[in-house]
Design an enzyme around this catalytic site. Structure first.
Site, PDB file in Angstrom:
ATOM      1  N   THR A  29     -97.920 -58.150   1.963  1.00  0.00           N
ATOM      2  CA  THR A  29     -96.918 -59.118   2.431  1.00  0.00           C
ATOM      3  C   THR A  29     -95.800 -58.680   3.334  1.00  0.00           C
ATOM      4  O   THR A  29     -95.208 -57.609   3.182  1.00  0.00           O
ATOM      5  CB  THR A  29     -96.249 -59.809   1.205  1.00  0.00           C
ATOM      6  N   ASP A  45     -96.441 -63.929   6.229  1.00  0.00           N
ATOM      7  CA  ASP A  45     -97.814 -63.702   6.712  1.00  0.00           C
ATOM      8  C   ASP A  45     -98.759 -64.396   5.732  1.00  0.00           C
ATOM      9  O   ASP A  45     -98.298 -65.085   4.819  1.00  0.00           O
ATOM     10  CB  ASP A  45     -98.100 -62.203   6.805  1.00  0.00           C
ATOM     11  N   ARG A  47    -101.837 -62.797   4.254  1.00  0.00           N
ATOM     12  CA  ARG A  47    -102.880 -61.925   3.691  1.00  0.00           C
ATOM     13  C   ARG A  47    -102.573 -61.600   2.232  1.00  0.00           C
ATOM     14  O   ARG A  47    -101.459 -61.192   1.903  1.00  0.00           O
ATOM     15  CB  ARG A  47    -102.963 -60.625   4.495  1.00  0.00           C
ATOM     16  N   LYS A  61     -97.802 -68.332   1.195  1.00  0.00           N
ATOM     17  CA  LYS A  61     -96.754 -67.576   0.507  1.00  0.00           C
ATOM     18  C   LYS A  61     -95.403 -68.279   0.517  1.00  0.00           C
ATOM     19  O   LYS A  61     -94.453 -67.795  -0.100  1.00  0.00           O
ATOM     20  CB  LYS A  61     -96.610 -66.193   1.147  1.00  0.00           C
ATOM     21  N   GLY A  75     -95.161 -59.618  -3.956  1.00  0.00           N
ATOM     22  CA  GLY A  75     -95.371 -58.963  -5.235  1.00  0.00           C
ATOM     23  C   GLY A  75     -96.687 -59.420  -5.838  1.00  0.00           C
ATOM     24  O   GLY A  75     -97.679 -59.563  -5.143  1.00  0.00           O
ATOM     25  N   SER A 157     -94.268 -55.377   1.601  1.00  0.00           N
ATOM     26  CA  SER A 157     -94.627 -54.068   2.157  1.00  0.00           C
ATOM     27  C   SER A 157     -94.322 -53.978   3.643  1.00  0.00           C
ATOM     28  O   SER A 157     -94.113 -52.891   4.190  1.00  0.00           O
ATOM     29  CB  SER A 157     -96.109 -53.781   1.894  1.00  0.00           C
ATOM     30  N   ASP A 194     -98.171 -53.223   9.446  1.00  0.00           N
ATOM     31  CA  ASP A 194     -98.312 -52.975   8.013  1.00  0.00           C
ATOM     32  C   ASP A 194     -99.722 -53.374   7.599  1.00  0.00           C
ATOM     33  O   ASP A 194    -100.163 -54.494   7.885  1.00  0.00           O
ATOM     34  CB  ASP A 194     -97.259 -53.788   7.239  1.00  0.00           C
ATOM     35  N   SER A 197    -100.150 -56.515   5.288  1.00  0.00           N
ATOM     36  CA  SER A 197     -99.906 -57.853   5.833  1.00  0.00           C
ATOM     37  C   SER A 197    -100.888 -58.126   6.947  1.00  0.00           C
ATOM     38  O   SER A 197    -101.376 -57.197   7.608  1.00  0.00           O
ATOM     39  CB  SER A 197     -98.488 -57.948   6.396  1.00  0.00           C
TER      40      SER A 197
END
Lengths: 270, 221
Positions: A29, A45, A47, A61, A75, A157, A194, A197
């Site tokens: 995330t 995002d 994913r 999300k 999380g 992340s 990242d 994500s």
């Protein structure tokens, strides 16, 4: 909502012996929120990961808490899902009880008190944003129950990637288009830099006049067409044998439909 | 208690190798990762070491790059001592001894070798980190190995496919275009579902006429 902790001691022992427990789906995330001229904008995002594997390429999300309050969640996916749903219900009842529009601080308080009670075991890291009678509000909440009230914030992340963009370009009272572009660019920074994500950019723009949710605001990662054709002839899978099981007497019995139709359908892929 | 220094890192990435009648091909993605970060979007993972043999390493790239470097040095020694090019099966056996030489502090890589054997047929060899090896028609290695190998089993070796009479369909050696299509599709699919795979795809195609390279874009997220 009680949790069953009866496996805790056994799991802790197994872990000490090197037997790893199953990893819950984490959203990896990048989520962000910022305040702009007319209210707040949340971005995320899409994913969801299970370790290094992508479990969902297009999950949602940005969660609904109230018509004027939305929440980005990072999380453990199940935790963010349930905790926002729970507080949304509580807030709706509370709002009717007091006869007032829901306030962001109320959502924040309900969330933090729940999360603190579970000492961080409910792995929900949230960015709550909304516009209520006290004005636009933006808050971040961590799994252990701490909160911060901020003009712009990032979690997940990919938060460092996103924050790099925010710290370069955020300023107070930005106009709507510029603010939306900044949020999208911050999320894209997470998506491309990242590994946790990826996929699309979702946005939610909240003002005193209402909320506009942009699911799939930007889709910079569409899959290209597959080159080969993978079609199997009927009968490709070999039938090894046939076994007839007990036959049951099947009767057709008319069933009376009680209550609503489509509206009662259970949501299975939220 | 404290944690000991960990000498290894996983740099992600995936490799696919397919052998055909008169060619062999290795396809590698070019993404180099550490944890959730990307170190570079282009780090080559397959190397033409000489004598029409291509070696690819995936896993811990510091060990992989060093293994290839040492292999190139051993190849030069071979040339001086034997005055002839090294055949692909000899290279494979040499790699086994090099890998087993570090049995108690292994090169943390899966190695794939592609070349043309002495009969002119495509050859692919795959190795585990300590030197166990086998010649195969196809192999996938690295992060998305488990995602790609079943697809290769089904499409290259025609496993689990039966004809109208219930007999296994006998696999024929692929031609190069079909092999490249399978590789590209395997990688676009692996990129969708594995976070450590993406950025770029580099093909190394070996025929009796030599080695050539091709590149293909992959998703960057």
């Amino acid at each position: 909502m009680g949790f069953d902790f009866s496996n805790h001691q056994r799991n802790a022992f197994l872990e000490s012996r090197g037997i790893a427990s199953a990893k819950a789906t984490s959203t990896g995330t990048t989520i962000v929120g910022l305040k702009y001229a007319d209210g707040v904008i949340l971005g995320a995002d899409t994913r969801a990961t299970q370790g290094p594997i992508v479990a969902d390429k297009n999950c949602e999300k940005i969660h609904y808490i109230a018509p004027n309050i939305w929440c980005g969640g990072a999380g453990t996916a199940a935790d963010t899902e349930f905790v926002t749903g729970m507080v949304s219900s509580q807030l709706e009842l509370h709002s009717m009880s007091v006869g007032r529009t829901a306030r962001v601080v109320t959502a924040m308080t309900l969330l933090k008190q729940h999360l603190f009670k579970y000492q961080g075991h409910v792995g929900a890291y949230l960015i709550v944003g909304g516009v209520d009678p006290t004005g636009p509000q933006l808050m971040s909440i961590h799994a252990h129950g701490s909160t911060d009230k901020l003009p712009y914030t990032c979690l997940g992340s990919g938060s460092l990637n996103a924050m790099a963009i925010f710290e370069t370009r955020w300023r107070a009272d930005m106009p709507r288009d510029e603010a939306m572009e900044l949020v999208a660019d911050a999320i894209k920074s997470g998506i491309f830099n990242d590994l946790g994500s990826g996929s699309n950019v979702d946005l939610a723009v909240i003002t005193k006049d209402g909320t506009e949710v942009f699911r799939g605001y930007e889709k910079p990662n569409e899959r290209g067409a597959r080159e080969g054709r993978y079609v199997y002839r009927r009968g490709t899978t070999k039938r090894l044998g046939k076994e007839t099981l007990l036959k049951f007497d099947v009767q057709t019995v008319p069933v009376e439909v009680v209550g609503g139709g489509v509206g009662d359908r259970m949501e299975v892929d939220a | 208690m404290g944690s000991r220094f960990n000498p290894y890192t996983d740099n992600g990435g995936s490799v696919v190798a397919i052998a055909g009648q008169d060619f062999s091909v290795i396809a590698c993605d070019t993404r180099h990762t550490a944890g959730y970060s990307i170190n570079t979007r282009y780090a080559p993972r397959s190397f033409h070491i000489g004598d029409n043999v291509v070696v690819s390493v995936v896993g811990y790239m510091a060990d992989g790059n060093t293994l290839v470097k040492r292999l190139q040095q051993r190849l030069e020694w071979y040339h001086h001592q034997h005055n002839k090019p090294m055949s692909v099966h000899a290279v494979a056996r040499l790699i086994q001894t090099m890998l087993y030489g570090k049995r108690f502090f292994p090169y943390y890589v899966t190695t794939l070798v592609a070349g043309i054997d002495e009969k002119g047929v495509g050859a692919v060899y795959s190795f585990d980190p300590v030197g166990s090896y086998e010649r195969e028609w196809c192999r996938s290695a690295g992060a998305a190995a488990a995602l790609i190998m079943p697809f290769l089993d089904n499409q290259v070796n025609l496993r689990n496919q039966f004809d109208e009479n219930g007999n296994k369909i006998k696999p024929e050696l692929l031609d190069l275009d079909r092999a490249l299509v399978l590789c590209r599709d395997a990688f676009t699919s692996a990129t969708e579902r594995h976070i450590e795979v993406g950025d770029g795809l580099e093909f190394t195609i070996v025929t009796k006429d030599g080695v050539r390279w091709e590149n293909h874009a992959l998703k960057l997220d």
